[in-house]
Design a protein around this motif. Sequence first.
Motif, PDB file in Angstrom:
ATOM      1  N   VAL B 111       0.762  -1.260   0.048  1.00 17.75           N
ATOM      2  CA  VAL B 111       0.037  -0.347  -0.230  1.00 17.75           C
ATOM      3  C   VAL B 111       0.582   1.190   0.237  1.00 17.75           C
ATOM      4  O   VAL B 111       0.481   2.190   0.405  1.00 17.75           O
ATOM      5  N   MET B 112       2.270   1.137   0.278  1.00 17.98           N
ATOM      6  CA  MET B 112       3.138   2.258  -0.110  1.00 17.98           C
ATOM      7  C   MET B 112       3.207   3.107   1.067  1.00 17.98           C
ATOM      8  O   MET B 112       3.171   4.201   0.015  1.00 17.98           O
ATOM      9  N   PHE B 113       2.655   2.527   2.078  1.00 14.35           N
ATOM     10  CA  PHE B 113       2.324   3.715   3.017  1.00 14.35           C
ATOM     11  C   PHE B 113       3.969   4.433   3.397  1.00 14.35           C
ATOM     12  O   PHE B 113       4.955   3.292   3.403  1.00 14.35           O
ATOM     13  N   SER B 114       4.059   5.264   3.427  1.00 16.17           N
ATOM     14  CA  SER B 114       5.339   6.087   3.350  1.00 16.17           C
ATOM     15  C   SER B 114       5.598   7.372   4.787  1.00 16.17           C
ATOM     16  O   SER B 114       4.593   8.263   4.684  1.00 16.17           O
ATOM     17  N   GLN B 115       5.575   6.725   5.940  1.00 13.83           N
ATOM     18  CA  GLN B 115       5.913   7.774   6.951  1.00 13.83           C
ATOM     19  C   GLN B 115       6.363   8.772   6.954  1.00 13.83           C
ATOM     20  O   GLN B 115       7.835   8.283   7.888  1.00 13.83           O
ATOM     21  N   ARG B 116       6.542  10.001   6.157  1.00 11.64           N
ATOM     22  CA  ARG B 116       7.551  11.520   5.953  1.00 11.64           C
ATOM     23  C   ARG B 116       6.700  11.693   7.266  1.00 11.64           C
ATOM     24  O   ARG B 116       7.500  13.324   6.463  1.00 11.64           O
ATOM     25  N   ALA B 117       6.263  12.259   7.737  1.00 14.13           N
ATOM     26  CA  ALA B 117       5.742  13.383   8.430  1.00 14.13           C
ATOM     27  C   ALA B 117       5.018  14.085   7.966  1.00 14.13           C
ATOM     28  O   ALA B 117       4.406  14.423   7.098  1.00 14.13           O
ATOM     29  N   HIS B 118       3.914  14.429   8.875  1.00 13.84           N
ATOM     30  CA  HIS B 118       2.663  15.179   8.991  1.00 13.84           C
ATOM     31  C   HIS B 118       2.829  16.554   9.203  1.00 13.84           C
ATOM     32  O   HIS B 118       3.395  17.059  10.707  1.00 13.84           O
ATOM     33  N   ARG B 176       5.474  12.682  13.365  1.00 13.90           N
ATOM     34  CA  ARG B 176       6.225  12.019  12.208  1.00 13.90           C
ATOM     35  C   ARG B 176       6.247  10.325  11.930  1.00 13.90           C
ATOM     36  O   ARG B 176       6.382  10.427  10.453  1.00 13.90           O
ATOM     37  N   ARG B 177       5.364  10.082  11.921  1.00 12.75           N
ATOM     38  CA  ARG B 177       4.676   9.087  12.199  1.00 12.75           C
ATOM     39  C   ARG B 177       3.760   8.941  11.048  1.00 12.75           C
ATOM     40  O   ARG B 177       2.873   7.993  10.805  1.00 12.75           O
ATOM     41  N   ALA B 178       3.210   9.382  10.710  1.00 15.40           N
ATOM     42  CA  ALA B 178       1.977  10.292   9.868  1.00 15.40           C
ATOM     43  C   ALA B 178       3.038  10.136   7.758  1.00 15.40           C
ATOM     44  O   ALA B 178       4.095  10.489   8.325  1.00 15.40           O
ATOM     45  N   GLY B 179       2.140  10.281   7.352  1.00 16.32           N
ATOM     46  CA  GLY B 179       2.579  10.843   6.096  1.00 16.32           C
ATOM     47  C   GLY B 179       0.882   9.604   5.052  1.00 16.32           C
ATOM     48  O   GLY B 179       0.675  10.596   4.792  1.00 16.32           O
ATOM     49  N   ASN B 180       1.931   9.274   3.975  1.00 17.20           N
ATOM     50  CA  ASN B 180       1.187   8.998   3.082  1.00 17.20           C
ATOM     51  C   ASN B 180       0.862   7.101   2.479  1.00 17.20           C
ATOM     52  O   ASN B 180       1.827   6.359   2.665  1.00 17.20           O
ATOM     53  N   ALA B 181      -0.042   7.115   2.092  1.00 15.14           N
ATOM     54  CA  ALA B 181      -0.654   5.973   1.450  1.00 15.14           C
ATOM     55  C   ALA B 181      -0.817   6.102  -0.477  1.00 15.14           C
ATOM     56  O   ALA B 181      -0.991   7.287  -0.369  1.00 15.14           O
ATOM     57  N   ARG B 182      -0.795   4.842  -0.534  1.00  9.97           N
ATOM     58  CA  ARG B 182      -1.759   4.978  -1.918  1.00  9.97           C
ATOM     59  C   ARG B 182      -2.758   4.594  -2.119  1.00  9.97           C
ATOM     60  O   ARG B 182      -2.485   3.064  -1.486  1.00  9.97           O
ATOM     61  N   HIS B 183      -3.659   5.315  -2.658  1.00 12.33           N
ATOM     62  CA  HIS B 183      -4.456   5.275  -2.620  1.00 12.33           C
ATOM     63  C   HIS B 183      -5.245   3.836  -2.955  1.00 12.33           C
ATOM     64  O   HIS B 183      -6.938   2.745  -2.370  1.00 12.33           O
ATOM     65  N   ASP B 184      -5.460   3.581  -4.254  1.00  9.53           N
ATOM     66  CA  ASP B 184      -5.537   2.834  -5.234  1.00  9.53           C
ATOM     67  C   ASP B 184      -4.879   1.355  -4.637  1.00  9.53           C
ATOM     68  O   ASP B 184      -6.072   0.588  -4.349  1.00  9.53           O
ATOM     69  N   SER B 185      -3.630   0.830  -3.979  1.00  6.85           N
ATOM     70  CA  SER B 185      -3.221  -0.109  -3.750  1.00  6.85           C
ATOM     71  C   SER B 185      -4.568  -0.308  -2.538  1.00  6.85           C
ATOM     72  O   SER B 185      -4.250  -0.895  -2.126  1.00  6.85           O
ATOM     73  N   ALA B 186      -4.308   0.557  -1.380  1.00  8.25           N
ATOM     74  CA  ALA B 186      -4.821   0.498   0.102  1.00  8.25           C
ATOM     75  C   ALA B 186      -6.190  -0.354  -0.088  1.00  8.25           C
ATOM     76  O   ALA B 186      -7.195  -1.599   0.283  1.00  8.25           O
ATOM     77  N   VAL B 187      -7.316   0.297  -1.749  1.00  7.20           N
ATOM     78  CA  VAL B 187      -8.883  -0.741  -1.787  1.00  7.20           C
ATOM     79  C   VAL B 187      -8.343  -1.455  -2.772  1.00  7.20           C
ATOM     80  O   VAL B 187      -9.219  -2.462  -2.228  1.00  7.20           O
ATOM     81  N   TRP B 188      -7.408  -2.046  -3.147  1.00  9.02           N
ATOM     82  CA  TRP B 188      -7.288  -2.875  -3.899  1.00  9.02           C
ATOM     83  C   TRP B 188      -6.967  -4.033  -3.004  1.00  9.02           C
ATOM     84  O   TRP B 188      -7.045  -4.967  -3.144  1.00  9.02           O
ATOM     85  N   GLY B 189      -5.297  -3.777  -2.453  1.00  4.79           N
ATOM     86  CA  GLY B 189      -5.221  -4.920  -1.659  1.00  4.79           C
ATOM     87  C   GLY B 189      -6.142  -4.765  -0.479  1.00  4.79           C
ATOM     88  O   GLY B 189      -6.549  -6.263  -0.485  1.00  4.79           O
ATOM     89  N   TYR B 190      -7.181  -4.204  -0.080  1.00  6.33           N
ATOM     90  CA  TYR B 190      -8.557  -5.107   0.542  1.00  6.33           C
ATOM     91  C   TYR B 190      -9.420  -5.456   0.362  1.00  6.33           C
ATOM     92  O   TYR B 190     -10.076  -6.306   0.413  1.00  6.33           O
ATOM     93  N   ALA B 191      -9.588  -5.272  -1.174  1.00  7.16           N
ATOM     94  CA  ALA B 191     -10.814  -6.332  -2.210  1.00  7.16           C
ATOM     95  C   ALA B 191     -10.329  -7.836  -2.500  1.00  7.16           C
ATOM     96  O   ALA B 191     -10.658  -8.379  -2.402  1.00  7.16           O
ATOM     97  N   ARG B 192      -8.867  -7.389  -2.515  1.00  8.38           N
ATOM     98  CA  ARG B 192      -8.107  -8.371  -2.804  1.00  8.38           C
ATOM     99  C   ARG B 192      -7.450  -9.671  -1.544  1.00  8.38           C
ATOM    100  O   ARG B 192      -8.342 -11.305  -0.988  1.00  8.38           O
ATOM    101  N   ALA B 193      -7.923  -9.440  -0.258  1.00  6.95           N
ATOM    102  CA  ALA B 193      -7.571  -9.212   0.681  1.00  6.95           C
ATOM    103  C   ALA B 193      -8.716 -10.531   0.994  1.00  6.95           C
ATOM    104  O   ALA B 193      -9.240 -11.783   1.868  1.00  6.95           O
ATOM    105  N   ALA B 194     -10.214  -9.570   1.356  1.00  9.33           N
ATOM    106  CA  ALA B 194     -11.161  -9.847   1.522  1.00  9.33           C
ATOM    107  C   ALA B 194     -11.769 -10.803   0.776  1.00  9.33           C
ATOM    108  O   ALA B 194     -12.546 -11.965   0.826  1.00  9.33           O
ATOM    109  N   ASP B 195     -11.621 -10.994  -0.706  1.00 10.33           N
ATOM    110  CA  ASP B 195     -11.767 -12.203  -1.755  1.00 10.33           C
ATOM    111  C   ASP B 195     -10.649 -13.543  -1.099  1.00 10.33           C
ATOM    112  O   ASP B 195     -11.563 -14.437  -1.506  1.00 10.33           O
TER     113      ASP B 195
END
Lengths: 108, 421
Positions: B111-118, B176-195
Amino acid sequence: MSVVLVQIQSCTVDMIRIKCPYCGERDHSEFSYGGDASIKYPALDASESEWTEAIFFRENIRGIQKETWHHTNGCRLWLEVERSTITHEIKSVKPCHPQIETITKNKL
Amino acid sequence: MTRFNAWNVFKNGFTGQKNWDRQWRDPEPKKEYDIIIVGGGLHGLATAYYLAKNHNKKKIAVLEKGWIGGGNAGRNTTIVRSNYMMPGNHEFYEHSLKLWENLSHDLNYNVMFSQRAHVSLFHSPSARDGAARRYNVMRLHGTDAELWDLETLKKKIPHLNYDDARFPIMGAAVQRRAGNARHDSAVWGYARAADSLGVDILQNCEVTGVTRNQSNIESLETSRGSIKAKKVGFAVAGHTSVLWQMAELGNLPIETHKLQAFVTESIKPLLDHVVVYGVGGAHFYISQSDKGSMVFGGDLDWYKSYAQRGNLPIVQDSAEAAMAIMPFLGRVRLLRHWAGVMDMSMDGSFFICKTPLSNLYLNAGWNYGGFKASPASGWYFADLIANEQPHKHIQNHNLERFEKGINIDERGAGPDPKLHG
């Protein structure tokens, strides 16, 4: 072709134009959005649940709703506007206060 | 489901990476399910995933009127943080951030979670004091938080407008622990894992009617036929009121507003952090995507709307806000802008709660903050549906809180949904 035209037309309402009864038609950026104009406040001694309903609960219409706008950077009238929350098309505009309507009519 | 790992990538290399399974099945709707979640966004899919994973539930379906990733999951600015202060909220969002930290491993999907700081700028001594109070509350609850004075901030982000900004920059409150993630990856990742845990994901399946008796829902009428359900969860933020009224349940403490987001052309690495500020009316947040685009957003469009497109004054406002602290963006071209519709609630906080119907559960009212919340939202909503009992962190996130006078109003803006930015 006609389909394309309809799509283009529906995209041109990004700036809403409100016909202020006093100032004429203006961009919505001159106005401040108030909120739902259909709310009726209950009597002061009404029950807490009636007051909760009036203050916190909304019909949140997907379609044409009555709402208030304030002509902040204009005549500063509060207006009651009927507007579609899907297309932003405006059906009607009138002052919120009926007595003001007669005053503005005389002025105009 | 083929797991994503180095060995499988290597093995599929021999066949040109063409033999991967599809990410999730496209099943026909069954006549009946134990649990139906309406809404195949991040919240709905996360709920289905945790129902299957944490509570071992079977026969679950997620109904999505469009396609996975086509709604608000694809319309946000991907910021993840947990800088909340109110009881209930800080535990909830901190739990969400912890889930994000391990989400790629959990879902077997990057999900490309990047803790780049908020980095939340402040522009006056009183704003600094307010931030210090909020961030001290966070520290007391075990969340990381720090204040950067002007010298530190200049060292970390040297290229902000420190010289002649309309509101001079004085420092920043930082998570510092905050940041971004990739929105598509998150929703596709949940869909794939739930499926892969047996959840049926039914796309192009719009709920058109709710068949109910006095006390519960019997079936949902959809564009792919009538489907019976023992339990139903609504997770359709943006359109909650529409579905709520389909079930003849009256009004909600929610208004639907739209929020715009903007993406510029790709440029070389420019900004390592998520930078945010709010002064007076302005409200602005910006980060750089992995593709190099500057992704930013500002305020709501200020009037109620279900239209998924934005208006022009806010384009100008957001551009002005960008220029105020980053004048060097002036020559960067805007590629796209769009709007998503969201549930703005009466106190700016969400709802994960039971409803007047015994087998209907509500997940709604995410305001600006639905993306970062989605893992915990799914976690606690699944917990509520499985155990019939709200977890203590969300015990006040219900529809009754207004009548009881326990509003969860982070901003202190009062009962006007558009002010809870």
